[in-house]
Design a protein around this motif. Structure first.
Motif, short mmCIF file in Angstrom:
data_model
loop_
_atom_site.label_atom_id
_atom_site.label_comp_id
_atom_site.label_asym_id
_atom_site.label_seq_id
_atom_site.Cartn_x
_atom_site.Cartn_y
_atom_site.Cartn_z
N ARG A 270 40.90 -15.10 -53.28
CA ARG A 270 39.86 -14.10 -53.00
C ARG A 270 40.43 -12.69 -53.02
O ARG A 270 41.48 -12.43 -52.47
CB ARG A 270 39.24 -14.37 -51.64
CG ARG A 270 38.29 -15.55 -51.64
CD ARG A 270 37.90 -15.92 -50.23
NE ARG A 270 37.03 -14.93 -49.62
CZ ARG A 270 37.13 -14.56 -48.34
NH1 ARG A 270 38.04 -15.06 -47.58
NH2 ARG A 270 36.29 -13.68 -47.85
N THR A 312 34.94 -10.36 -42.69
CA THR A 312 35.03 -11.49 -43.62
C THR A 312 36.04 -11.21 -44.74
O THR A 312 36.24 -12.04 -45.60
CB THR A 312 33.66 -11.79 -44.27
OG1 THR A 312 33.29 -10.68 -45.06
CG2 THR A 312 32.61 -12.05 -43.22
N ASP A 317 40.00 -12.57 -41.90
CA ASP A 317 39.45 -13.93 -41.92
C ASP A 317 40.56 -14.97 -41.76
O ASP A 317 40.49 -15.83 -40.89
CB ASP A 317 38.71 -14.13 -43.25
CG ASP A 317 37.88 -15.40 -43.26
OD1 ASP A 317 37.09 -15.57 -42.32
OD2 ASP A 317 38.05 -16.21 -44.16
N PRO B 235 32.56 -20.48 -39.08
CA PRO B 235 33.57 -19.43 -39.13
C PRO B 235 34.54 -19.58 -37.95
O PRO B 235 34.28 -20.36 -37.04
CB PRO B 235 32.76 -18.15 -39.00
CG PRO B 235 31.50 -18.55 -38.32
CD PRO B 235 31.24 -19.96 -38.74
N GLY B 396 35.12 -16.46 -44.03
CA GLY B 396 34.02 -15.62 -43.57
C GLY B 396 32.80 -16.41 -43.13
O GLY B 396 31.72 -15.86 -42.98
N ASP B 398 31.20 -18.43 -44.84
CA ASP B 398 30.26 -18.46 -45.96
C ASP B 398 30.12 -19.89 -46.49
O ASP B 398 31.05 -20.46 -47.03
CB ASP B 398 30.83 -17.53 -47.05
CG ASP B 398 30.01 -17.58 -48.32
OD1 ASP B 398 28.91 -18.19 -48.30
OD2 ASP B 398 30.46 -17.03 -49.32
N SER B 400 28.71 -21.04 -49.00
CA SER B 400 28.74 -21.28 -50.44
C SER B 400 30.17 -21.59 -50.91
O SER B 400 30.39 -21.83 -52.09
CB SER B 400 28.18 -20.08 -51.19
OG SER B 400 29.06 -18.99 -51.04
N ASP B 401 31.10 -21.59 -49.98
CA ASP B 401 32.49 -21.92 -50.29
C ASP B 401 32.58 -23.28 -50.98
O ASP B 401 31.88 -24.22 -50.59
CB ASP B 401 33.24 -21.91 -48.94
CG ASP B 401 34.60 -22.57 -49.03
OD1 ASP B 401 35.43 -22.05 -49.77
OD2 ASP B 401 34.81 -23.60 -48.36
#
Lengths: 468, 591
Positions: A270, A312, A317, B235, B396, B398, B400-401
């Motif tokens: 990322r 994030t 994170d 998270p 995060g 998220d 959709s990971d």
């Protein structure tokens, strides 16, 4: 006499490739002599038959292909350790910069360390009183914990870290306390702030500082925290001291990591950070802790600035997934002149439950903590509603919670940079604020504690009301 | 032994490439360099084999020897597993500490099962009996609660030629001999099994019974079945680990396997120090006597992390084969996936989504598919189950990971953790609208026969109220609470009560950490009764504020603290509830 190779074939960013190498090993340290005679150090990142890929700590400027001489030293990066290391200041690669003499080592240690056996660990459970209510009361720090400060640029994280270093103590104990301070890519001014603060408060003589400034070589930053942590392990587990390690700024460290990864043309994860960043960060953060049967402990407070205050982002994170909680600084609170601007709702200390309660802090701590969190969360929620719809849209009870949230920020969170509150003071402020709320809403507190602690504040409040 | 030696040509972190390994096989175990670092072959290209090494490779260089073993990566299965703590490749961490000190030294090796310890063996077969794979020939009372059956290894079948008398033996002693078509085979108390291959069973069955966890939001709203699969994504700071710990403490399984995969060292220590102190509510014995821990913390070698989930599930299958109910927790499968990604990157494979290898999804589903309710091998046709619960740590939070998405495609229960709930200290922070359990229907019969029809009805009603609350909250945000009708405001109040007085559960409070199904039902009934009475009272003209301010609501909110052995207290509160409403109504009716 080790062979010197003049077979450097490629130079790219912080990396060089040397050909026709015999018997090099992974992770080995090399000494690189540039054409002008200056000496740099590097480490083997990959070895493929006779070709070695080397990362150069001091950067590759001044190196050329024909005249660069590379010598393999047959060992990893080491640091010399002795009790006289206390009170000293080093640069990012472990050379003294305080005009003092060189350390005469009693022991050499590889800076990468070895993983602690989970079976040998002792669970952190000793409460550290930092004197900061938002931490002690709600996000309690314990010995052996790693609790980062998630900050943003322009926020007073340095001030807070210095305050913690100054005030941290364990209740009722003679101290063998030390601070290891690791600076990675921070400004001269910020480093100077810490050095001066430590000097003024007399903390310097029980501190060890490793300073890599913003204009120092980027690659050196990979090694700097590892020097600090190796020294911390020595102080804690060889000398039996309680060590607080402050590392700032982890964001700069991660950027250095990304730079090397990009130069190696690795598949990026990322935002361009390497896929192994989690493991790499863990290899440092997990060096905090205590060992069964040993006196000392390592407590870490890494500081990182979240790019655009975004939690994030990969750096906060991944850090949050490894560390045992986090202290969030909030820009909104800072703008309201609340110091320390700790946003308690997203903040968390995972180890608090074993460090608080009877015999550690006070019997009512856990209940008060849960109630304060719940009440403040509800107050914040209602306050947001009120900004949209106006106060008239709120119920009577919700209005009380809004008022509670305001006073909580002003009286509980806010305190002076030099104010050192005891845990009892912190909890008493908590009770005083909770007395605003109708008793039937105090669902998180056992009735016995309401009986014992709340009564006196109820009276005080009533008296106040009468006077008004 | 010369012919078993290959030569290192390349080292890049945990990846070592070696040439000239004779007869190299995929997933074969090898030892690298004279330090004997433990590794596994994961790719073969011509004469070159890529090896993932389970230890730090500093100091390894081209020319170093590689010793092949001819064996795939395997675990030892036998008495001594329970109560142990292993790393990802089944090295016993307690023994390593005794022998090598507080830090994990490279190249240290100890067998997983103690070779010297004597176990009291009781035979169950006689000479001349016919046995097939999976039949127990005897047992060892490993802990008070667990009889460790010694099973005929997979692939063996025949007549017992020799069986040891009852007595004390080590795991190395031969306790039985079986005459097979291919001659006589010896059976010891332990066997080995390659971790990447699932152990066989006779027949797979659909799950029909819940794994009772004592966690209200799970048992009542989103149950997992024995033999089922669940995932917990969220998270950081949303309470994944606490949920995993709670499940390992309170689940009604016979054996718990807890895999700390790339997570925090202190958390493993927490489990290690706490479990011996806690007692299993069903057996009254320390929880450690049914638990196996696998700790491969985030700073331990990344390749061993990749192996750790397979090591754990193989042990789970072994106990399943004895007829036990096993629950396996993996915290966190994201770290496992990241280990795969790291190795894949070093192999220079073509990356799929987010740098993860293209085989991510198939690996994940092949792991979860090893769970299930089965009839095990052997003549007794015992029924048993292995449940798998995996935590996922998406970046995060998220969802959709890729790891979350691949996991959701294969698991049947989804407990979605919510950061907002965690901030408000609503724990467990399982979001009631986003989570689901596909077992709810197949478990309905169990719940009805155990707790009556009421349970399913209240569950449905509560879900409806919570869903309605979410809609009403939208409305309140636009027009304010005053615009709501009294009956809608009542729904808001009841929903708050469901959330705060029922769903919220404090893992650290002795009275609240475990709730029996019976007590869960009583708690639900209190809230439900309040709702029914209040609707009726509203109809009869009672002012809503009076209902909301009823002092009996404090009793409802404190009902979670009622001890399990004092459930009659609920009768009192129900009575008080009834009387309070009767008083309100008569007040209105008498003017």
């Amino acid at each position: 006499m080790a062979k010197e190779y003049i077979t450097t074939r490629n130079i790219a960013g912080p990396l060089i490739i040397v050909d026709s190498v015999e018997k090099a090993t992974y992770g080995e340290i090399v000494e690189i002599k540039a054409a002008d005679g200056s000496i740099k150090r590097g480490q083997v990142l990959e070895i493929d038959r006779d070709r070695a890929l080397i990362q150069v700590f001091e950067g590759t400027s001044g190196l050329n292909l024909g005249e660069t001489k590379v010598k393999f030293l047959g060992r990893g990066v080491q640091v010399g350790l002795a009790p006289s290391i206390l009170g000293r200041i080093f640069d990012g690669s472990g050379s003294p910069i305080d005009d003092g003499p060189a350390i005469i080592p009693e022991k050499m240690a590889d800076i990468n360390g070895v993983p602690m056996n989970p079976y040998a660990r002792n669970y952190p459970s000793e409460f550290i009183q930092t004197g900061v209510s938002a931490i002690d009361g709600l996000n309690t720090l314990v010995r052996g914990q790693k609790l980062p400060i998630f900050s943003g640029s322009g926020l007073p994280h340095a001030k807070l870290a210095a305050q913690i270093a100054r005030q941290a103590k364990v209740k009722g104990e003679g101290e063998k306390f030390a601070v290891v301070f690791v600076a990675m890519g921070i400004t001269f001014e910020e480093a100077n702030y810490f050095i001066n603060d430590f000097k003024e408060t007399g903390a310097l003589e029980r501190s060890v500082m490793f300073i890599n400034l913003g204009d120092d070589p980027v690659i050196e930053r990979i090694a700097t925290p590892r020097f600090g942590l190796t020294v911390a392990e020595y102080l804690a587990f060889d000398l039996g001291m309680h060590v607080l390690v402050i590392m700032t700024d982890m964001t700069n460290y991660c950027e250095a990591l990304r730079e090397i990864s990009a130069a190696r043309k690795e598949v990026p994860g990322r935002r361009g950070y390497p896929g192994y960043m989690y493991t790499d960060l863990a290899s440092m953060y997990e060096r905090a802790g205590r060992i069964k049967g040993k006196e000392g402990s390592i407590t870490q407070i890494p500081i990182l600035t979240m790019p655009e205050d975004d939690k994030t982002h990969p750096i906060p994170d991944l850090t949050g997934y490894i560390t045992e909680g986090q202290i969030f600084l909030s820009r909104t609170l800072h703008q309201q002149a609340i110091y320390p601007p700790i946003d308690v709702l997203p903040s968390l200390s995972r180890l608090k439950d074993k460090g608080i309660g009877k015999g550690k802090t006070r019997e009512d701590h856990s209940d008060v903590l849960n109630q304060l969190f719940a009440a403040y969360a509800r107050g914040r929620e209602s306050r947001e509603l009120a900004t949209v719809l106006g106060e008239s849209a709120l119920t009577k009870t919700d209005l009380i919670f809004v008022k509670f949230a305001d006073r909580f920020e002003q009286e509980f969170v806010k305190q002076d940079e030099y104010e050192d509150r005891s845990i009892e003071e912190t909890l008493d402020i908590g009770w005083k604020l909770l007395s605003m709320i109708p008793v039937e809403e105090l669902k998180r507190i056992r009735p016995a504690f309401i009986e014992k602690y709340l009564k006196r504040y109820l009276k005080e409040e009533d008296k106040d009301a009468a006077q008004r | 032994m010369k012919e078993n030696i290959g030569k290192v040509v390349k080292v890049s972190g945990p990846l070592v490439v070696a040439e000239d390994i004779p007869n190299a096989k995929m997933y074969e175990m090898v030892y690298v360099s004279d330090r004997k670092l433990f590794g596994e072959i994961i790719e073969i290209k011509g004469n070159n084999a890529s090896i993932q090494v389970y230890e730090d490779t500093s100091g390894v260089g081209p020319g170093d020897p590689v010793y092949s073993t001819g064996m795939p990566l395997s675990v030892e299965l036998g008495p001594g597993l329970i109560g142990s703590i292993y790393d990802g490749v089944q090295r016993p961490l307690d023994v390593l500490k005794e022998k090598y000190g507080d830090f994990i030294v490279r190249g240290s090796y100890e067998p997983a099962l103690n070779r010297k310890k004597k176990w009291h063996f009781v035979p169950l077969v006689r000479e001349g009996s016919d046995v097939v794979s999976g039949d127990p020939v005897g047992y060892v009372q490993e802990t008070i609660a667990i009889k460790h059956y010694i099973l005929i290894p997979i692939g063996l079948e025949g007549k017992i030629d020799f069986i040891a008398d009852e007595g004390d033996y080590t795991v190395e002693d031969v306790i039985a001999k079986v005459k097979t078509g291919e001659g006589e085979k010896e059976v010891k108390m332990y066997q080995k099994w390659p971790v990447r291959i699932g152990r066989p069973y006779a027949k797979r069955l659909p799950p029909n019974e819940p794994l009772i966890t004592g966690q209200r939001v799970i048992d009542a709203f989103f149950p997992i079945a024995k033999g089922g699969t669940a995932c917990v994504p969220g998270p950081f700071g949303s309470g994944k680990t606490v949920i995993q710990h709670q499940l390992s403490k309170w689940s009604d399984a016979d054996i718990i396997i807890f895999i700390g995969c790339g997570e925090r060292g202190n958390e493993m220590t927490d489990v290690l120090m706490e479990f011996p102190e806690l007692t299993d509510p069903r057996t009254d014995r320390p929880l450690m006597e049914r638990t196996i821990l696998i700790a491969n913390t985030s700073n331990m070698p990344v390749a061993a992390r990749e192996a750790s989930v397979f090591t754990g599930i193989t042990m789970g299958e072994y106990f399943r084969d004895m007829g036990y109910t096993v629950a396996l927790m993996a915290d966190s499968t994201s770290r496992w996936a990241e280990a795969m990604r790291e190795m894949s990157g070093r192999l220079e494979e073509m990356p799929g989504e987010e740098g993860y290898p293209a085989y991510l999804a198939s690996r994940i589903s092949s792991f979860y598919e090893r769970a299930g309710r089965v009839i095990v091998l052997g003549n007794e046709k015992k029924e048993s189950a292995l449940s798998v619960i995996g935590a996922v740590s998406p970046p995060g939070g998220d969802l959709s990971d890729p790891v979350v998405q691949a996991t959701l495609r294969t698991v049947r229960v989804f407990w979605s953790l919510d950061a907002q709930l965690a901030y408000a200290r609503h724990f467990p922070s399982i979001h009631w609208l986003r989570s689901y359990s596909l077992y709810a229907d197949s478990l309905k019969d169990f719940y009805t026969s155990r707790l009556g029809k009421e349970w399913a009805e209240m569950r449905k009603e509560f879900m409806k109220i919570l869903r309605r609350e979410a809609e009403l909250q939208e409305m309140v945000r636009l027009v304010g609470i005053d615009a709501l009708s009294p009956s809608d405001r009542l729904i808001m109040e009841v929903a708050r009560s469901i959330r705060e007085d029922f769903l919220q559960q404090n893992a650290f409070m002795e009275e609240d950490t475990y709730t029996s199904l019976e007590k869960q039902k009583r708690m639900m009934r209190l809230i439900h009764l309040f709702y029914v009475y209040a609707q009726d009272a509203l109809k009869k003209g009672v002012n809503l504020d009076k209902i909301v301010d009823l002092p009996v609501r404090v009793d409802i909110s404190r009902s979670k603290l009622i001890p399990e052995d004092n459930l009659e207290k609920f009768d009192e509160i129900e009575k008080k509830l009834k009387e309070s409403f009767e008083a309100l109504i008569s007040e209105v009716q008498n003017g």
